[in-house]
Design a protein around this motif. Structure first.
Motif, short mmCIF file in Angstrom:
data_model
loop_
_atom_site.label_atom_id
_atom_site.label_comp_id
_atom_site.label_asym_id
_atom_site.label_seq_id
_atom_site.Cartn_x
_atom_site.Cartn_y
_atom_site.Cartn_z
N THR A 35 50.40 9.98 33.83
CA THR A 35 50.81 9.24 32.64
C THR A 35 52.01 9.88 31.97
O THR A 35 52.30 9.58 30.82
CB THR A 35 49.65 9.16 31.63
N HIS A 36 52.72 10.74 32.68
CA HIS A 36 53.92 11.35 32.11
C HIS A 36 54.98 10.27 31.96
O HIS A 36 55.25 9.50 32.88
CB HIS A 36 54.44 12.46 33.01
N THR A 65 54.83 7.75 29.81
CA THR A 65 54.26 6.45 29.46
C THR A 65 54.14 6.31 27.95
O THR A 65 53.14 5.83 27.44
CB THR A 65 52.89 6.25 30.12
N GLU A 66 55.17 6.75 27.23
CA GLU A 66 55.15 6.62 25.79
C GLU A 66 55.22 5.16 25.40
O GLU A 66 55.77 4.33 26.13
CB GLU A 66 56.34 7.36 25.17
N SER A 100 60.20 5.81 19.73
CA SER A 100 58.92 6.24 20.27
C SER A 100 57.89 6.36 19.15
O SER A 100 58.18 6.89 18.07
CB SER A 100 59.06 7.59 20.98
N THR A 119 50.84 7.87 23.85
CA THR A 119 50.93 7.50 25.25
C THR A 119 49.95 6.36 25.50
O THR A 119 49.19 5.98 24.61
CB THR A 119 50.58 8.70 26.17
#
Length: 186
Positions: free
Chosen positions: A94-95, A97-98, A106, A110
Motif C-alpha cells: 500500500t505504499h 496509496t495516499e 494529500s 492511506t
C-alpha cells in the motif's frame, strides 16, 4: 468439468487477476464508486466484501472492549491489528496509496486507514452486502463491453423491501347445475 474452478478468468493469469482486483479495490476504497466492466465488477464484489468484513470485525472488537479494562482493550487492539494485517495481505503493498482531495492535496490517509477508520465502522451493524452494482445502458468504446458502476452503500442505507406478499386470489366459485327433471328413457 469445471469442478473447483469458480470465478471468471477475465483473460488473465492468476497473478494478473489478483493485481487487477487489488488495484480496483484500492480505487473503490479511495473514490467509493468506480466504473468498470460488468464481469470485473461481479468478480470484484466478493473480494471487496471480504476486506470490508475484516475492517468491520476490527471495529466491532474494539467497540466491544471499550471501557472493560486495560487488559481487555489491549487484547482487542491486538486482535484488530491481526485483522488489519490480514487486510494488508489481501490488498498488497500500500505504499503510495495516499488519498487526495479535490484540490490535489494529500489528506495524509492511506487506503488502509480509510478502510479501517471510515468504511469498517459504517457497516458495523450490517450483516453483509456492502456494495451495489448498477449496470449502465451504454457500452464501452472499443470492444463494446458492458459497463457497470460498483459502489459502497451509504451509512444507514437499507435494501428496498417489497411491501409484502402478493394477495392470494380468491378461490373460484363453482356454480351448481340444476338437477334435470327428465326421467331416464327406458
Amino acid at each position: 468439468m469445471r469442478h473447483r474452478k469458480r470465478g471468471r478468468h477475465l483473460n488473465r493469469n492468476a497473478a494478473h487477476r489478483r493485481s487487477l482486483f487489488r488495484n480496483l479495490t484500492r480505487a473503490l476504497i479511495t473514490h467509493e464508486r468506480i466504473v468498470t466492466t460488468l464481469p470485473k465488477a461481479k468478480e470484484l464484489r466478493p473480494f471487496v466484501e471480504k476486506i470490508v468484513t475484516l475492517a468491520k470485525k476490527a471495529n466491532v472488537v474494539i467497540a466491544a472492549a471499550a471501557g472493560k479494562g486495560e487488559v481487555e482493550e489491549k487484547a482487542a487492539r491486538i486482535k484488530a491489528l491481526h485483522y488489519r494485517r490480514q487486510a494488508m495481505a489481501l490488498l498488497g503493498p500500500t505504499h503510495g496509496t495516499e488519498i487526495w482531495d479535490k484540490k490535489d492535496e494529500s489528506t495524509g490517509d492511506t487506503v488502509l486507514k480509510k478502510l479501517f477508520r471510515e468504511i469498517g465502522p459504517r457497516f458495523s451493524e450490517r450483516p453483509g452486502g456492502y456494495t451495489r452494482i448498477l449496470k449502465q445502458h451504454y457500452r464501452r468504446l472499443g470492444d463494446g463491453g458492458a459497463t457497470a458502476v460498483i459502489e459502497f452503500l451509504k451509512s444507514g442505507e437499507t435494501k428496498v423491501q417489497k411491501k409484502g406478499p402478493a394477495p392470494v386470489a380468491p378461490a373460484p366459485v363453482v356454480a351448481e347445475t340444476p338437477a334435470s327433471t327428465e326421467t331416464p328413457a327406458s
